[in-house]
Design an enzyme around this catalytic site. Structure first.
Site, mmCIF file in Angstrom:
data_model
loop_
_atom_site.group_PDB
_atom_site.id
_atom_site.type_symbol
_atom_site.label_atom_id
_atom_site.label_comp_id
_atom_site.label_asym_id
_atom_site.label_seq_id
_atom_site.Cartn_x
_atom_site.Cartn_y
_atom_site.Cartn_z
ATOM 1 N N SER A 240 0.922 -1.202 0.102
ATOM 2 C CA SER A 240 -0.084 0.053 0.106
ATOM 3 C C SER A 240 0.823 1.242 0.165
ATOM 4 C CB SER A 240 -1.024 0.105 1.223
ATOM 5 O OG SER A 240 -0.125 0.155 2.283
ATOM 6 N N LYS A 241 -0.005 2.363 0.008
ATOM 7 C CA LYS A 241 1.102 3.744 -0.031
ATOM 8 C C LYS A 241 1.834 3.585 1.256
ATOM 9 C CE LYS A 241 -2.022 6.455 -2.976
ATOM 10 N NZ LYS A 241 -3.229 7.096 -2.903
ATOM 11 N N ARG A 242 1.743 3.170 2.161
ATOM 12 C CA ARG A 242 2.375 3.044 3.529
ATOM 13 C C ARG A 242 3.526 2.407 3.155
ATOM 14 N NH1 ARG A 242 2.565 -0.422 7.219
ATOM 15 N NH2 ARG A 242 1.039 -1.758 6.324
ATOM 16 N N HIS A 243 3.685 1.652 2.075
ATOM 17 C CA HIS A 243 5.106 0.862 2.028
ATOM 18 C C HIS A 243 5.838 1.774 0.862
ATOM 19 C CE1 HIS A 243 2.561 -2.624 3.222
ATOM 20 N NE2 HIS A 243 3.762 -3.028 3.786
ATOM 21 N N GLY A 244 5.260 2.750 0.646
ATOM 22 C CA GLY A 244 5.824 3.554 -0.449
ATOM 23 C C GLY A 244 5.425 3.172 -1.972
#
Ligand code: GLU
Length: 461
Positions: A240-244
């Site tokens: 997800s965006k959290r992982h870049g």
């Protein structure tokens, strides 16, 4: 049977890694079978689809070489056909008009939940129509799911997967404004495009059962399905965006080569023996859908970097030199290309990405004394300058090979009772402006005697 696959992104956001990998597997599978690979933009969600996203999808796919074999089909343009199929399903009794109000639906949903079954509307029963009469124009069209039995899919990745028919709700095919839903559109388009194999993320597995019922109701051949596990981050959670996680274009901007992305994405979920580094042609040659694993793969940026490094090393030096020169913001030396080509094997040895490869090459692409870092300038003491000046004087008019240069340098040092350490760092500072660079002897050969003399003289004057 001719194989036809498709990639069917919804243009509600950028083309992300997962989407690119789905496109790639569809492409490679089709090509490995001598088949066709098509592209369909699923832009039926008008509120969320954007032309920027459509543009980004095309850009990303074309960068990776994954544009379809025919112009992309726009799902929104097929709407009349979707409505036509809904009408056929109404006519042949596989779909029905449902007049439930929102409040009635809520009550029924609640009840279905308590009973542990999927929603079925009373309007599915023709007798209910007779007693209740058709009330107004405010209806949706629902698919009549089977009343009993099981539905099975022999998924090419997941194996045989079965659900009980009563778990499937009578899904909506057309909304009350007549607009077709995605579930209807996807089946009609896949049928009309002659798709034989649907390869997509396993978040669509549940949809496959519902879609299968439409195929059966229309008497159409059901394509083969292959639901591939999603990509996870290093922590095991869905990427997800959290992982870049970012659009594919950021990998391009960060200096990854398309051939490296292809190689890396292929290995996210598929393997061929111990092969880690390969080309698209090899992937096509080796691809076997049975070798796609059921476990989610993990995105690992270090591995991507090392795969990229390999492909940089394999890339054509001419192409790389052109890319470096393309980034120049001032007129470059006439000799820039030949200097870069001479040193390319050493430059790619040190770079993991194109961005890294383009950095710090000013001393090769521009003539004259390079800008100096502070620590490089500090090396150019009067004593060092004296040695450099003598070295410049000692150089013959031409030194064409590394061997000739080394021989000359050794003789120079020996004659003056010096060691390489007396001249190596100052030379590097004078010629490159830094303390770090590829081997200084290779640099001298690449720059040529004339330019080396010029740089040393301008420093020593
Ligand atoms: N448009 C869907 C998505 O982007 C894919 C549908 C499909 O592959 O069947 O998730």
């Amino acid at each position: 049977m001719a194989i036809v696959t498709r990639f069917a992104p919804s243009p509600t956001g950028y083309l992300h890694l997962g989407g690119a990998r789905t496109a790639l597997f569809n492409y490679v599978f089709a090509k490995s079978q001598g088949g066709k690979y098509l592209l369909r933009i699923e832009d039926t969600d008008k509120a969320r689809s954007t032309s920027d996203a459509i543009h980004a999808i095309h850009e990303g796919l074309s960068w990776l070489g994954l544009e379809g074999d025919a112009p992309a089909v726009m799902q929104s343009e097929q709407e009349a056909r979707h409505r036509e199929v809904a009408a056929t399903l109404l006519e042949n009794g596989h779909a029905y008009r449902c007049y439930l109000s929102d409040a009635q639906l809520d009550t029924l949903r609640q009840k279905a939940k308590e009973d542990g079954v999927a929603l079925r509307s009373p309007w599915r029963d023709p007798a209910y129509h007779d007693t209740s009469g058709e009330q107004n124009d405010d209806f949706v069209i629902r698919l009549r799911m089977p009343d009993e039995g099981d539905l099975s899919i022999s998924d090419l990745v997941q194996g045989k997967v079965t659900v009980t028919a009563t778990q499937l709700d009578d899904m909506v095919l057309c909304r009350s404004d007549g607009s077709p839903t995605y579930m209807l559109a996807v089946v009609v388009d896949d049928h009309d495009m002659g798709i034989t194999h649907i390869i997509r993320g396993d978040d669509h597995l549940n949809n496959a059962f519902r879609q299968m019922v439409i195929y059966q109701a229309m008497g159409w051949d059901i394509p083969d399905f292959a639901h591939i596990p999603l990509i996870h981050g290093q922590d095991g959670a869905k990427l997800s965006k959290r992982h870049g996680a970012v659009g594919i274009e950021s990998y391009r901007e960060d200096g990854y080569l398309p051939e490296a992305m292809i190689n890396y994405l292929m290995r996210l979920g598929w393997s061929h023996g111990d092969e880690e580094l390969f080309t698209m042609a090899q992937a096509i040659d080796w691809f076997d859908i049975a070798k796609v694993g059921k476990a989610p793969s993990r995105f690992d940026v270090d591995k991507l970097r090392s795969v990229n490094h390999h492909h940089l090393r394999e890339a054509s030096p001419d192409t790389l030199a052109a890319l470096i020169l393309d980034k120049a913001d001032a007129p470059v030396s006439e000799d820039a290309t030949s200097r870069l080509l001479t040193l390319m094997p050493l430059l790619t040895e040190r770079a993991m990405t194109l961005v890294e490869l383009c950095q710090g090459q000013d001393y090769l692409i521009y003539d004259g004394t390079p800008a100096m870092t502070e620590d490089a300038a500090a090396l150019l003491t009067d004593e060092a300058k004296g040695i450099l000046a003598e070295f410049a004087d000692s150089l013959p008019d031409a030194l064409d090979t590394l061997d000739q240069l080394k021989e000359h340098l050794n003789a120079f040092l020996e004659a003056r009772g010096l060691k390489m350490k007396h001249i190596g760092l100052p030379l590097r500072a004078a010629l490159t402006g830094t303390k770090q660079s590829p081997s200084i002897t290779d640099i001298i050969v690449a720059l040529g005697v004339k330019e080396v003399k010029r740089r040393i003289e301008s420093i020593c004057k």
